[in-house]
Design an enzyme around this catalytic site. Structure first.
Site: not given
Lengths: 426, 307
Positions: A307, A325-326, A63, A65, A311, A181, A234
């Protein structure tokens, strides 16, 4: 200009043991891999005694972003983090703002990627549906033309099976894998961690394994019916993985991936509401860790993926249910896999090369980058006796939401060579 | 025993700390029988209540407890504050930090908010109920009330009835009861029973099996209909018939001379009837009174980090 990497241990996906060899590189090519290469005129000699040379890593699930959430990460910082972790390529997810759901956005992100040092290694996926809303099909032909290589709605799985069926039927003729997913959103709604003894103790709404198990089974059935190549993101549950194994045995075209954190961590690590262990899908049980690791070793999983989900510190410093999440993974993946699984003898280097380098590239129709004569010089010099500390000052990602923050792990990425260029030098 | 900074849940208390708080609540309760109910213990200290969820009872109980210890009491009015404007909890805490508050009493609908606050402030944080997670002062006052009834709780059986899934009271009170040697059973409709509970806790799906287990005390939970966003049971009437303390079940309670507890406020006609509210062996009012003594003891036992 030639470079001779002497006395290295070469890892490959074909052999469990490392092979001692010298590697000669000129321009972007590997000229030779021999047990001993004599003196070479005008070659820079790099002593790799005690070092392991690995084909450069490729992450099938990142990701970045960009566009829209550059306060968390952008493609440039993501590429820097990737290189630091030994990756010279990755696949971006389409959950940006706006979503990557048409040819124009695909073009924009790929242009941005081209300006990084691993521009040729960065690929993008595109959304299955517009805005990842699960209603109308995204501009699939336009995205393919602009360079998208996989379709996925990622963490917003297409809930309506009729929409998914039509999307798969349509996408099949564009020869792109459709990824999913596995999740039934209604079963995991409002949940923030695995439903079990820890969610009970912490009083958090749980996300039952059942949600993933049913989601995977449903999506496989629709993929079989439509004949599309389905890739499952995942996988976190042992039973979800077993469903995939059975589908493969029946000859259904399905592939799947697992993250390092789903091999190493489980719900008890959430401890006292530690949001650096809040991931989607959630960390499951120690039993799931064991089964998924078996699946990685026996070849059920084609890919290990980080993954990488950056953040900000502020976003993660909220209560567990509210925090996003993450966790990030590009920089820590290799050292953590070495420290936790390879060094203790639970995973071989050949498994790592297969799942974190060769097989994910092949899954997208790209050539693998084995360290062999005539091949592209795309490899990592890893020092197993050194160690790496992961902290805010030294990490290249904009984000530090990793369970390994302020920890020291065994191993260090000393050099990263991409198309013959040393992107990181010791 | 080093005084702790925060009271976040029962699990983090040692046996020694639990005993310390319960033992010290006894002289505090004796104080209530005197005409002057106040001691100067916390003179010059300030306690602030920060309630993101309305609760008249718990908040008043803390305020009375703090007043009787001579602490200054203030209330952070959440409705009128910037929290409703989207200010984050962390930003609010920075504000409180600057005010040099000594104790902050927090209630929030999200589990773990008190833990988050405690990690980010010097102030002593007391959890007055967070989500489904914990309600440690309720558990301590329940334990205190039970100890008044039976000085040695070892081997006694408590049956906790109701919406276990969404109940912080069930989690905290069952925890402290087990720590004090009691046996615990849960009775709930399957849809309100967590899938994984600690293995030491017995699980019942109907009253008949629960009666056979011969509990020593029955603890009813409030059915939080306002929080139930899914169809957990068909109707309040059906809940009452199958899981509530009907008049028939009240008779069994009476025949066996079993005490009854409830954390309040009750839903008459759902988990309990009017007759149940008038039950002679009800400990509900004792729970309220003991709540003040126990909260005084909690405030007395905590130490904020020095400035």
């Amino acid at each position: 200009m030639k470079r001779l990497y002497r006395n290295a241990q070469i890892a490959s996906e074909d052999e469990p043991s490392l092979r001692r060899a010298d590697v000669l590189v000129e321009a972007d090519r590997i000229l030779g891999v021999e047990s001993q290469i004599g003196a070479v005129d005008e070659a820079e000699v790099i002593d790799c005694e005690g070092r392991i040379l690995l084909p450069a890593l490729f992450d099938l699930h990142v990701h970045a972003r960009e566009p829209g959430q550059e306060h968390k990460e952008n493609i440039a910082s993501c590429a820097a983090a990737a290189i630091r972790g030994g990756f010279t390529g990755f696949l971006m997810m389409p959950d940006t703002r706006p979503a990557i759901d048409n040819g124009g956005v695909v073009q924009t992100v790929l242009e941005s990627a081209r300006s990084t040092a691993i521009g040729r290694g960065i690929y993008t996926s595109g959304a299955i549906t517009k805005g990842r809303r699960g209603e109308e099909l995204a501009g699939i032909a336009g995205m393919k033309k602009a360079g998208a290589v996989l379709l996925t709605d990622e963490d917003a799985p297409v809930a309506n099976p009729q929409v998914l069926r039509r999307a798969m039927e349509y996408a099949r003729d564009f020869a792109m894998p459709v990824a999913s997913h596995g999740e039934v959103p209604e079963l995991s709604a409002r949940g923030s961690m695995h439903e079990g003894s820890v969610s009970y103790a912490l009083g958090l709404q749980g996300m039952p394994a059942l949600s993933e198990e049913i989601g995977i089974a449903r999506d496989i059935r629709i993929a079989e019916f439509t004949g599309v190549h389905l890739h499952l993101h995942h996988v976190s549950t042992a039973r979800g993985m077993q469903t995939i194994q059975r589908a493969k045995e029946r000859g259904i075209h399905v592939t799947c991936e697992v993250t390092p954190h789903h091999l190493m961590f489980h719900h008890e690590h959430v401890g006292d509401f530690d949001t650096s262990f809040k991931t989607q899908p959630p960390l499951r049980t120690p039993e799931d860790n064991e089964r998924l690791l078996e699946g990685l070793i026996n070849g059920t999983f084609e890919a290990l993926v980080t993954d990488h989900s950056p953040h900000t510190e502020f976003e993660k410093n909220q209560d567990f249910a509210t925090a996003p999440f993450g966790i990030t993974g590009l920089e820590t993946a290799l050292c953590s896999l070495y420290d936790r699984l390879i060094h203790p003898g639970r995973l071989g280097w050949h498994h790592l090369v297969r799942c974190l380098s060769a097989s994910p590239r092949r899954l997208l129709g790209l050539p693998a980058v084995p360290i062999q004569r005539g091949g592209i010089a795309d490899f990592v010099v890893f020092h197993p006796e050194a160690s790496t500390r992961f902290d805010a000052a030294t990490m290249r990602s904009k984000a530090i939401n990793t369970p390994f923050l302020d920890q020291t792990l065994r191993g260090a990425v000393e050099r990263v060579i991409h198309h013959g260029v040393e992107l990181i030098s010791a | 025993m080093t005084p702790r900074k925060d009271l976040l849940d029962i699990a983090s208390l040692s046996d020694e700390e639990i005993t310390f708080i319960l033992d010290n609540a006894v002289p505090f309760k004796d104080l209530f029988r005197r005409s002057v109910k106040k001691v100067p213990t916390l003179k010059g200290r300030t306690m602030l209540t920060l309630f993101y969820e309305p609760s008249t009872r718990t908040r008043s109980s803390f305020e009375v407890a703090a007043s009787r210890l001579s602490a200054d009491v203030t209330h952070f009015d959440v409705e009128a504050s910037s929290i409703v404007k989207g200010e984050s909890v962390i930003d609010t805490i920075d504000t409180l930090e600057a005010m040099r508050i000594d104790y902050v009493v927090v209630r929030h609908k999200q589990s773990g908010i008190p833990n988050l606050i405690a990690r980010n402030t010097r102030t002593s944080v007391i959890n007055a109920g967070d989500g489904w997670h914990a309600h440690p002062t309720q558990a301590l006052l329940d334990a205190f009330t039970l100890r008044e009834r039976w000085p040695d709780l070892a081997g006694r059986r408590i049956l906790i009835v109701g919406d276990i899934q969404h109940s912080r009271v069930a989690r905290s009170t069952s925890h402290i009861c087990r720590r004090l040697g009691m046996q615990v059973a849960y009775l709930a409709p399957g849809s309100l029973m967590p899938r994984e509970t600690p293995p030491e806790i017995k699980i019942f799906g109907n009253w008949s099996d629960a009666w056979d287990w011969t509990p020593d005390v029955v603890y009813l939970l409030r059915v939080q209909s306002e929080r139930l966003t899914e169809p957990f049971f068909p109707s309040a009437a059906e809940y009452h018939r199958h899981y509530g303390l009907t008049d028939d079940r009240l008779r069994i309670l009476d025949q066996r001379a079993l005490p009854l507890m409830h954390p309040g406020p009750v839903n008459r006609g759902v988990e309990i009837t009017d007759a149940g509210m008038n039950y002679s062996r009800s400990l509900i009012n004792d729970q309220v009174e003991n709540g003040i003594a126990v909260r005084m003891s909690v405030l007395y036992s905590l130490r904020p980090e020095p400035l």
